[in-house]
Design an enzyme around this catalytic site. Structure first.
Site, PDB file in Angstrom:
ATOM      1  N   GLY A  17       0.825  -1.206   0.000  1.00 15.74           N
ATOM      2  CA  GLY A  17       0.000   0.000   0.000  1.00 15.74           C
ATOM      3  C   GLY A  17       0.857   1.252   0.000  1.00 15.74           C
ATOM      4  O   GLY A  17       1.855   1.332   0.701  1.00 15.74           O
ATOM      5  N   ARG A  27      13.498  10.023  -2.740  1.00 17.45           N
ATOM      6  CA  ARG A  27      14.402  11.148  -3.005  1.00 17.45           C
ATOM      7  C   ARG A  27      15.652  11.054  -2.141  1.00 17.45           C
ATOM      8  O   ARG A  27      16.789  11.234  -2.616  1.00 17.45           O
ATOM      9  CB  ARG A  27      13.665  12.460  -2.732  1.00 17.45           C
ATOM     10  N   VAL A  29      16.941   8.383  -0.676  1.00 13.12           N
ATOM     11  CA  VAL A  29      17.754   7.231  -1.059  1.00 13.12           C
ATOM     12  C   VAL A  29      18.598   7.559  -2.284  1.00 13.12           C
ATOM     13  O   VAL A  29      19.808   7.311  -2.316  1.00 13.12           O
ATOM     14  CB  VAL A  29      16.854   6.002  -1.331  1.00 13.12           C
ATOM     15  N   ARG A  78       1.052  -5.039  -5.250  1.00  9.43           N
ATOM     16  CA  ARG A  78       1.108  -6.242  -4.413  1.00  9.43           C
ATOM     17  C   ARG A  78       1.298  -7.419  -5.365  1.00  9.43           C
ATOM     18  O   ARG A  78       0.535  -7.572  -6.315  1.00  9.43           O
ATOM     19  CB  ARG A  78      -0.169  -6.399  -3.578  1.00  9.43           C
ATOM     20  N   GLY A 108       5.604  -1.941   4.069  1.00 10.20           N
ATOM     21  CA  GLY A 108       5.088  -2.381   5.358  1.00 10.20           C
ATOM     22  C   GLY A 108       5.369  -3.843   5.628  1.00 10.20           C
ATOM     23  O   GLY A 108       6.296  -4.431   5.063  1.00 10.20           O
ATOM     24  N   ASP A 109       4.527  -4.467   6.447  1.00 12.78           N
ATOM     25  CA  ASP A 109       4.823  -5.823   6.909  1.00 12.78           C
ATOM     26  C   ASP A 109       4.846  -6.854   5.789  1.00 12.78           C
ATOM     27  O   ASP A 109       5.715  -7.725   5.756  1.00 12.78           O
ATOM     28  CB  ASP A 109       3.855  -6.244   8.017  1.00 12.78           C
ATOM     29  N   GLY A 110       3.911  -6.780   4.843  1.00 16.50           N
ATOM     30  CA  GLY A 110       3.918  -7.721   3.737  1.00 16.50           C
ATOM     31  C   GLY A 110       5.159  -7.592   2.881  1.00 16.50           C
ATOM     32  O   GLY A 110       5.751  -8.597   2.456  1.00 16.50           O
ATOM     33  N   THR A 132       4.216   2.883   5.753  1.00 20.39           N
ATOM     34  CA  THR A 132       2.841   2.414   5.867  1.00 20.39           C
ATOM     35  C   THR A 132       2.058   3.364   6.761  1.00 20.39           C
ATOM     36  O   THR A 132       2.577   3.825   7.780  1.00 20.39           O
ATOM     37  CB  THR A 132       2.767   0.989   6.446  1.00 20.39           C
ATOM     38  N   ASP A 134      -0.330   2.587   8.625  1.00 15.62           N
ATOM     39  CA  ASP A 134      -0.881   1.885   9.793  1.00 15.62           C
ATOM     40  C   ASP A 134      -0.062   2.052  11.065  1.00 15.62           C
ATOM     41  O   ASP A 134      -0.561   1.803  12.164  1.00 15.62           O
ATOM     42  CB  ASP A 134      -1.029   0.394   9.489  1.00 15.62           C
ATOM     43  N   ASP A 136       2.182   0.184  12.288  1.00  9.53           N
ATOM     44  CA  ASP A 136       2.124  -1.076  13.027  1.00  9.53           C
ATOM     45  C   ASP A 136       3.420  -1.878  12.998  1.00  9.53           C
ATOM     46  O   ASP A 136       3.426  -3.045  13.404  1.00  9.53           O
ATOM     47  CB  ASP A 136       0.990  -1.938  12.483  1.00  9.53           C
ATOM     48  N   GLY A 177      -7.258   0.408   9.283  1.00  6.23           N
ATOM     49  CA  GLY A 177      -6.663  -0.284  10.414  1.00  6.23           C
ATOM     50  C   GLY A 177      -7.279  -1.648  10.590  1.00  6.23           C
ATOM     51  O   GLY A 177      -8.117  -1.846  11.474  1.00  6.23           O
ATOM     52  N   ARG A 178      -6.897  -2.596   9.723  1.00  2.48           N
ATOM     53  CA  ARG A 178      -7.463  -3.948   9.819  1.00  2.48           C
ATOM     54  C   ARG A 178      -6.975  -4.670  11.062  1.00  2.48           C
ATOM     55  O   ARG A 178      -7.714  -5.397  11.701  1.00  2.48           O
ATOM     56  CB  ARG A 178      -7.090  -4.773   8.582  1.00  2.48           C
ATOM     57  N   GLU A 229     -11.435  -0.154  10.777  1.00  4.36           N
ATOM     58  CA  GLU A 229     -12.095  -1.127   9.907  1.00  4.36           C
ATOM     59  C   GLU A 229     -11.980  -2.563  10.413  1.00  4.36           C
ATOM     60  O   GLU A 229     -12.802  -3.408  10.077  1.00  4.36           O
ATOM     61  CB  GLU A 229     -11.523  -1.034   8.491  1.00  4.36           C
ATOM     62  N   HIS A 258      -9.528   5.163   1.098  1.00  2.00           N
ATOM     63  CA  HIS A 258      -8.204   5.469   0.563  1.00  2.00           C
ATOM     64  C   HIS A 258      -7.862   6.950   0.560  1.00  2.00           C
ATOM     65  O   HIS A 258      -6.750   7.321   0.165  1.00  2.00           O
ATOM     66  CB  HIS A 258      -8.073   4.888  -0.849  1.00  2.00           C
ATOM     67  N   ARG A 261      -4.688   7.529   2.357  1.00  2.21           N
ATOM     68  CA  ARG A 261      -3.405   7.227   1.729  1.00  2.21           C
ATOM     69  C   ARG A 261      -2.884   8.376   0.882  1.00  2.21           C
ATOM     70  O   ARG A 261      -1.711   8.409   0.525  1.00  2.21           O
ATOM     71  CB  ARG A 261      -3.533   5.996   0.824  1.00  2.21           C
TER      72      ARG A 261
END
Length: 328
Positions: A17, A27, A29, A78, A108-110, A132, A134, A136, A177-178, A229, A258, A261
């Site tokens: 996401g 930028r 990096v 994704r 993020g985590d994925g 991310t 989130d 998290d 926020g799943r 959510e 969204h 985002r």
């Protein structure tokens, strides 16, 4: 930087996401890499682009005038294919063909889970940057995009309160926020919400209904409820229907989706993204790998990538209790 660089060519990609602040991170990096005489490639569309060989060289000017832009100029996606051995093998071959010796993964985590698997198989040095909304990921106080997402949610909550008071209604504002309630808790507290429903805390709809009735008896005829959510009681629509049936109070739902985002990143997100993008290149060039760079108590810390998503990041201590007291 101290130690001499252990590699000469790196790649940067954004994955999963999108979040406001990814562009300032890219930028940072690119420009840090060039400062330390490293060649840098952008891998377009994350892991999907890595597999497809959508890779282009980046110079300093290629990231001009993007620090204020939302989204990510190098695109994101994704990729289910990357989570197969064949997909990762193809991605590795594409990196080899371009001479890329190390990676900066902004996601993020994925995305980090994919990076860990990739490192285990091919030992390509990878440094993660937490991008991310989130917030998290374990190993950083804040993730890139979180502050902007909260500001976006808060702006909507403030506007909704005006119409809620005009019509004597209950408004349920659903935020992203799943699995984590950081956005819901922060925007709810800052927006003065009467109820905040998040995955980390149990939701008792009967108790909430009683509090609504108690407020009504005190002539409080409107209220704002922020719902993450992923709350156990369901989404904002389902919760609103149940509470309206129990209390008789008219309700409306606003699902922000969204919109959280998008938008220009806040100053805080731009600064965080710039710092972490810079530190990611420094870490990679110094030989660090399979870690995420984060900021904790104002200091840069390195956390093993796997820990960022396997260890639970706690909510700010006392904030949940404070929110309940302030809403009375």
């Amino acid at each position: 930087m101290g130690d001499a660089p252990t590699l000469s060519t790196i790649g940067v990609y954004t994955s999963g996401g999108d979040s406001p602040g990814m562009n300032p991170a890219v930028r940072a990096v690119v420009r840090t890499a060039h400062h330390f005489h490293l060649k840098v490639f952008a891998i377009l569309r994350g892991y999907a682009g890595m597999i497809a060989g959508e890779i282009k060289s980046m110079d300093r000017r290629s990231v001009s005038n993007i620090i204020h832009q939302g989204g990510t100029i190098i695109k994101t996606s994704r990729s289910a294919e990357f989570f197969t051995p064949e997909g990762r093998r193809t991605a590795y071959e594409q990196l080899q063909a371009h001479g890329i010796e190390g990676l900066v993964c902004i996601g993020g985590d994925g995305s980090f889970h994919g990076a860990v698997e990739f490192f285990k198989e091919f030992q390509v040095p990878i440094v993660g940057v937490p991008g991310t909304i989130d917030n998290d990921l374990f190993g950083t106080d804040f993730t890139i995009g979180y502050d902007t997402a909260v500001a976006t949610a808060l702006e909507s909550i403030d506007k909704i309160r005006d119409t809620a008071q005009s019509h004597d209604r209950m408004f349920l504002v659903e935020v992203m926020g799943r699995e984590a309630g950081f956005i819901g808790l922060a925007s709810g507290v800052a927006g003065g919400a009467e109820e905040i429903l998040i995955p980390e805390t149990p939701t008792d709809l009967e108790a909430i209904a009683r509090r609504i009735e108690q407020r009504t008896e005190k002539h409080k005829t409107s209220l704002i409820m922020v719902v993450a959510e992923g709350d156990e009681a369901g989404g904002a629509v389902e919760i609103g229907q149940k509470l309206s049936k129990r209390t008789g109070m008219d309700f409306r739902v606003c699902i922000l989706g969204h919109t959280q985002r998008g938008g220009s990143p806040t100053a805080k997100d731009r600064l965080l993204a710039s710092r972490l993008g810079y530190e990611a290149v420094r870490a990679l060039a110094a030989g660090h790998t399979n870690i995420m760079v984060g900021e904790v108590n104002g200091e840069i810390v390195h956390t093993p990538l796997e820990e960022t998503y396997t260890r639970k990041k706690p909510l700010t201590r006392g904030l949940v209790e404070m929110a309940a007291i302030l809403a009375e």
